[in-house]
Design a protein around this motif. Structure first.
Motif, mmCIF file in Angstrom:
data_model
loop_
_atom_site.group_PDB
_atom_site.id
_atom_site.type_symbol
_atom_site.label_atom_id
_atom_site.label_comp_id
_atom_site.label_asym_id
_atom_site.label_seq_id
_atom_site.Cartn_x
_atom_site.Cartn_y
_atom_site.Cartn_z
ATOM 1 N N LYS A 111 -72.351 50.314 36.509
ATOM 2 C CA LYS A 111 -71.751 49.617 37.609
ATOM 3 C C LYS A 111 -70.618 50.104 38.234
ATOM 4 C CE LYS A 111 -72.656 45.093 35.533
ATOM 5 N NZ LYS A 111 -72.209 43.991 35.320
ATOM 6 N N CYS A 112 -70.531 50.129 39.424
ATOM 7 C CA CYS A 112 -69.290 50.774 39.977
ATOM 8 C C CYS A 112 -68.572 49.890 41.340
ATOM 9 C CB CYS A 112 -69.590 51.950 40.739
ATOM 10 S SG CYS A 112 -71.057 52.017 42.211
ATOM 11 N N ALA A 113 -67.524 49.910 41.242
ATOM 12 C CA ALA A 113 -66.677 49.108 42.217
ATOM 13 C C ALA A 113 -65.582 49.780 42.821
ATOM 14 C CB ALA A 113 -66.042 47.828 41.415
ATOM 15 N N LEU A 114 -65.583 49.593 44.247
ATOM 16 C CA LEU A 114 -64.455 50.278 44.959
ATOM 17 C C LEU A 114 -63.066 49.697 44.785
ATOM 18 C CD1 LEU A 114 -63.944 52.441 47.262
ATOM 19 C CD2 LEU A 114 -64.662 50.594 48.961
ATOM 20 N N LEU A 115 -62.139 50.411 44.496
ATOM 21 C CA LEU A 115 -60.775 49.964 44.512
ATOM 22 C C LEU A 115 -59.925 49.767 45.911
ATOM 23 C CD1 LEU A 115 -59.643 52.004 41.433
ATOM 24 C CD2 LEU A 115 -60.198 49.489 41.212
ATOM 25 N N LYS A 116 -59.336 48.841 46.037
ATOM 26 C CA LYS A 116 -58.757 48.719 47.318
ATOM 27 C C LYS A 116 -57.357 48.976 47.260
ATOM 28 C CE LYS A 116 -61.063 44.334 48.279
ATOM 29 N NZ LYS A 116 -61.092 42.876 48.437
ATOM 30 N N GLN A 117 -56.690 49.484 46.120
ATOM 31 C CA GLN A 117 -55.662 50.234 46.206
ATOM 32 C C GLN A 117 -55.513 51.343 45.109
ATOM 33 O OE1 GLN A 117 -52.342 47.140 45.495
ATOM 34 N NE2 GLN A 117 -53.539 46.472 43.731
ATOM 35 N N ASN A 118 -54.666 52.332 45.278
ATOM 36 C CA ASN A 118 -54.401 53.259 44.283
ATOM 37 C C ASN A 118 -54.114 52.975 42.763
ATOM 38 O OD1 ASN A 118 -54.870 55.262 46.152
ATOM 39 N ND2 ASN A 118 -52.663 55.712 46.454
ATOM 40 N N VAL A 119 -54.843 53.617 41.812
ATOM 41 C CA VAL A 119 -54.493 53.494 40.335
ATOM 42 C C VAL A 119 -53.418 54.264 40.141
ATOM 43 C CG1 VAL A 119 -55.541 54.123 38.155
ATOM 44 C CG2 VAL A 119 -57.074 53.511 39.995
ATOM 45 N N LEU A 120 -52.376 53.552 39.456
ATOM 46 C CA LEU A 120 -51.123 54.369 38.937
ATOM 47 C C LEU A 120 -51.124 54.357 37.493
ATOM 48 C CD1 LEU A 120 -48.538 52.670 41.482
ATOM 49 C CD2 LEU A 120 -49.792 55.007 41.782
ATOM 50 N N ALA A 121 -50.742 55.188 37.120
ATOM 51 C CA ALA A 121 -50.581 55.144 35.656
ATOM 52 C C ALA A 121 -49.834 53.976 35.024
ATOM 53 C CB ALA A 121 -50.095 56.606 35.119
ATOM 54 N N GLU A 122 -49.069 53.582 35.680
ATOM 55 C CA GLU A 122 -48.061 52.313 35.211
ATOM 56 C C GLU A 122 -48.839 51.111 35.444
ATOM 57 O OE1 GLU A 122 -45.612 55.674 36.590
ATOM 58 O OE2 GLU A 122 -46.900 54.558 37.995
ATOM 59 N N ASP A 123 -49.890 51.147 36.182
ATOM 60 C CA ASP A 123 -50.713 49.865 36.639
ATOM 61 C C ASP A 123 -51.596 49.788 35.260
ATOM 62 O OD1 ASP A 123 -52.294 47.985 37.855
ATOM 63 O OD2 ASP A 123 -53.970 49.443 38.275
ATOM 64 N N ALA A 124 -52.045 51.149 34.862
ATOM 65 C CA ALA A 124 -53.011 50.908 33.593
ATOM 66 C C ALA A 124 -52.142 50.839 32.169
ATOM 67 C CB ALA A 124 -53.885 52.011 33.349
ATOM 68 N N LYS A 125 -51.010 51.465 31.918
ATOM 69 C CA LYS A 125 -50.320 51.662 30.864
ATOM 70 C C LYS A 125 -49.482 52.649 31.048
ATOM 71 C CE LYS A 125 -51.837 49.987 26.252
ATOM 72 N NZ LYS A 125 -52.462 50.254 25.368
#
Length: 127
Positions: A111-125
């Motif tokens: 599966k794939c999904a388009l993100l609406k905003q940038n992935v930031l390292a802080e967003d993940a961990k």
């Protein structure tokens, strides 16, 4: 020795994290730098820069990074601003991306999904 007190600190580049072609590692990586995988890795990787899986590399786990480049095999979840699957590369699982590039003979099974905003390292961990 006044010269030492007036000199600016030398800024050093961040050394990339490398898993060599004869290495097999299990665990979790939090990296400020690029991560290059030419061996086997099982676990999660949180990188503020890029994660590259070389043609001989094999990963079972989850990625959170600015950019992911796959020439080898990845099984798991990939979350990145840009995902590039090179010829001969394979991602089995789920990807969430802003930009997706699949070159000729590259493959995505899942599966794939388009993100609406940038992935930031802080967003993940925090890396």
């Amino acid at each position: 020795m006044a010269i030492f007190s007036t000199e600016k600190e030398v800024k050093r580049d961040v050394t990339p994290t490398i898993i060599g072609n004869r290495d097999s590692i299990t665990g979790e990586i939090h990296a400020e730098s690029d991560v290059l995988i030419d061996g086997k890795f099982k676990g999660d990787i949180y990188a503020k820069q890029s994660i590259s899986v070389i043609a001989g590399g094999c990963v079972e786990g989850n990625f959170h990074a600015d950019k992911v480049i796959v020439s080898g095999k990845v099984t798991g979840m990939v979350r990145a601003n840009q995902v590039v699957i090179k010829g001969g590369g394979l991602i089995e699982g789920e990807i969430a991306y802003r930009i997706l590039i699949i070159e000729e003979n590259g493959a995505l099974e899942g599966k794939c999904a388009l993100l609406k905003q940038n992935v930031l390292a802080e967003d993940a961990k925090e890396a």
